[in-house]
Design an enzyme around this catalytic site. Structure first.
Site, PDB file in Angstrom:
ATOM      1  N   PRO A   1       0.904  -0.985   7.657  1.00 52.52           N
ATOM      2  CA  PRO A   1       1.423  -0.990   6.677  1.00 52.52           C
ATOM      3  C   PRO A   1       2.471  -0.089   6.155  1.00 52.52           C
ATOM      4  CG  PRO A   1      -0.969  -0.217   7.061  1.00 52.52           C
ATOM      5  CD  PRO A   1      -0.315  -0.322   8.396  1.00 52.52           C
ATOM      6  N   ASN A   2       3.286  -0.353   5.479  1.00 49.61           N
ATOM      7  CA  ASN A   2       4.324   0.007   5.500  1.00 49.61           C
ATOM      8  C   ASN A   2       5.744   1.190   6.380  1.00 49.61           C
ATOM      9  OD1 ASN A   2       3.480   0.061   2.534  1.00 49.61           O
ATOM     10  ND2 ASN A   2       1.784   1.573   3.135  1.00 49.61           N
TER      11      ASN A   2
ATOM     12  N   ARG B   1      10.725   5.629   2.349  1.00 55.24           N
ATOM     13  CA  ARG B   1       9.941   5.568   1.309  1.00 55.24           C
ATOM     14  C   ARG B   1      10.018   6.866   1.994  1.00 55.24           C
ATOM     15  NH1 ARG B   1       4.628   5.240   4.276  1.00 55.24           N
ATOM     16  NH2 ARG B   1       2.972   6.185   2.751  1.00 55.24           N
TER      17      ARG B   1
ATOM     18  N   TYR C   1       8.265  11.946   5.916  1.00 51.28           N
ATOM     19  CA  TYR C   1       8.578  10.600   7.066  1.00 51.28           C
ATOM     20  C   TYR C   1      10.141  10.816   7.433  1.00 51.28           C
ATOM     21  CZ  TYR C   1       3.996   9.154   5.266  1.00 51.28           C
ATOM     22  OH  TYR C   1       3.203   8.407   4.846  1.00 51.28           O
TER      23      TYR C   1
ATOM     24  N   ASN D   1       0.619   4.099  15.478  1.00 52.93           N
ATOM     25  CA  ASN D   1       1.167   4.218  14.823  1.00 52.93           C
ATOM     26  C   ASN D   1       0.029   3.338  14.089  1.00 52.93           C
ATOM     27  OD1 ASN D   1       1.553   5.244  12.124  1.00 52.93           O
ATOM     28  ND2 ASN D   1       3.355   5.897  12.558  1.00 52.93           N
TER      29      ASN D   1
ATOM     30  N   ALA E   1      -1.438   3.641   7.619  1.00 52.30           N
ATOM     31  CA  ALA E   1      -3.288   3.719   7.046  1.00 52.30           C
ATOM     32  C   ALA E   1      -4.329   3.370   6.741  1.00 52.30           C
ATOM     33  CB  ALA E   1      -2.771   3.501   5.204  1.00 52.30           C
TER      34      ALA E   1
ATOM     35  N   HIS F   1      -7.174   4.995   9.642  1.00 57.06           N
ATOM     36  CA  HIS F   1      -8.651   5.772   8.057  1.00 57.06           C
ATOM     37  C   HIS F   1      -9.180   4.871   7.776  1.00 57.06           C
ATOM     38  CE1 HIS F   1      -5.455   8.800   8.020  1.00 57.06           C
ATOM     39  NE2 HIS F   1      -4.513   8.156   6.959  1.00 57.06           N
TER      40      HIS F   1
ATOM     41  N   ASP G   1     -12.022  -1.942  17.146  1.00 56.28           N
ATOM     42  CA  ASP G   1     -12.738  -2.640  17.927  1.00 56.28           C
ATOM     43  C   ASP G   1     -11.745  -2.972  18.910  1.00 56.28           C
ATOM     44  OD1 ASP G   1     -15.225  -1.587  16.921  1.00 56.28           O
ATOM     45  OD2 ASP G   1     -15.583  -3.448  15.959  1.00 56.28           O
TER      46      ASP G   1
ATOM     47  N   GLU H   1      -2.110   7.138  20.477  1.00 59.79           N
ATOM     48  CA  GLU H   1      -1.634   7.483  18.870  1.00 59.79           C
ATOM     49  C   GLU H   1      -1.114   8.150  18.399  1.00 59.79           C
ATOM     50  OE1 GLU H   1      -4.576   8.312  14.354  1.00 59.79           O
ATOM     51  OE2 GLU H   1      -5.617   8.456  16.379  1.00 59.79           O
TER      52      GLU H   1
ATOM     53  N   HIS I   1       1.353   9.723  14.760  1.00 60.87           N
ATOM     54  CA  HIS I   1       2.101   9.491  13.519  1.00 60.87           C
ATOM     55  C   HIS I   1       2.758  10.397  13.366  1.00 60.87           C
ATOM     56  CE1 HIS I   1      -2.035   7.946  12.093  1.00 60.87           C
ATOM     57  NE2 HIS I   1      -2.149   8.773  12.928  1.00 60.87           N
ATOM     58  N   ILE I   2       4.241   9.956  12.225  1.00 58.29           N
ATOM     59  CA  ILE I   2       5.201  10.638  12.211  1.00 58.29           C
ATOM     60  C   ILE I   2       4.519  12.073  11.843  1.00 58.29           C
ATOM     61  CG2 ILE I   2       7.399  10.425  10.476  1.00 58.29           C
ATOM     62  CD1 ILE I   2       7.050   7.443  11.078  1.00 58.29           C
ATOM     63  N   SER I   3       4.145  11.898  10.429  1.00 61.53           N
ATOM     64  CA  SER I   3       3.766  13.371  10.052  1.00 61.53           C
ATOM     65  C   SER I   3       1.848  13.788  10.601  1.00 61.53           C
ATOM     66  CB  SER I   3       3.669  13.313   8.544  1.00 61.53           C
ATOM     67  OG  SER I   3       2.166  12.039   8.375  1.00 61.53           O
TER      68      SER I   3
ATOM     69  N   ARG J   1      -1.925  16.928   5.192  1.00 62.12           N
ATOM     70  CA  ARG J   1      -2.428  15.925   4.012  1.00 62.12           C
ATOM     71  C   ARG J   1      -3.848  15.503   3.169  1.00 62.12           C
ATOM     72  NH1 ARG J   1       1.657  11.103   5.580  1.00 62.12           N
ATOM     73  NH2 ARG J   1       1.500  11.271   3.187  1.00 62.12           N
TER      74      ARG J   1
ATOM     75  N   ARG K   1      -6.711  11.381   4.682  1.00 61.81           N
ATOM     76  CA  ARG K   1      -5.578  11.419   5.813  1.00 61.81           C
ATOM     77  C   ARG K   1      -6.619  11.890   7.119  1.00 61.81           C
ATOM     78  NH1 ARG K   1      -1.908   7.946   4.576  1.00 61.81           N
ATOM     79  NH2 ARG K   1      -1.374   8.844   2.164  1.00 61.81           N
TER      80      ARG K   1
END
Length: 147
Positions: free
Chosen positions: A10-11, A18, A23, A74, A77, A80, A87, A98, A100-102, A107, A111
């Site tokens: 998402p996002n 954003r 990001y 990625n 949200a 978490h 699963d 996995e 993550h950009i940040s 953070r 997170r």
């Protein structure tokens, strides 16, 4: 020729708009273009997708079973919160990275926990969009080493 899968939660469709201070200004299309170039140069195919819907990400993981040589994800949200994505990834036979950009560990405290990390072979956080490239190169290299 093998297929690799890159999934985005998402996002992430709002990358470049954003919170660019976190990001950056590059878009999801920029990431896809760079990753597609890496895959094609190495002689592979790429399935690249984004959804704000948990069930679509789960469906794509299911579709990758028996088809994809590896998944970079990625989860946004959902990292978490989603036992369901965990699963689905546990039912995938290949390697999972996995991304993550940040740096999620610098953070908010909520997170810091990732359900996906318990399944992932590796976690890349804080390298910006280059993290996607590192993940894909690792998956391609892993395939080459196992052949």
């Amino acid at each position: 020729m093998s297929l690799f899968t890159i999934l985005n939660g998402p996002n992430l469709n709002l990358l470049g708009q954003r919170q660019p201070e976190i990001y950056g200004y590059e878009t999801l299309a920029d990431i896809e273009s760079r990753c597609r170039g890496i895959a094609e140069t190495a002689g592979h195919e790429l399935f690249f997708a984004q959804s704000n819907r948990e069930y679509e990400l789960i469906d794509w993981v299911h579709e990758a079973r028996g088809k994809s040589a590896g998944i970079a994800i990625n989860p946004g949200a959902f990292t978490h919160t989603s036992v369901a994505i965990l699963d689905a990834l546990n039912a995938f036979e290949g390697p999972v990275i996995e991304v993550h950009i940040s740096n999620i560990h610098k953070r908010e405290v909520f997170r810091h926990h990732s359900y996906v990390s318990t399944r992932a072979e590796g976690v890349i956080a804080g390298l910006g969009i280059e993290g996607y490239e590192v993940a894909l190169r690792h998956l391609i290299g892993r395939l080459s080493r196992s052949s």
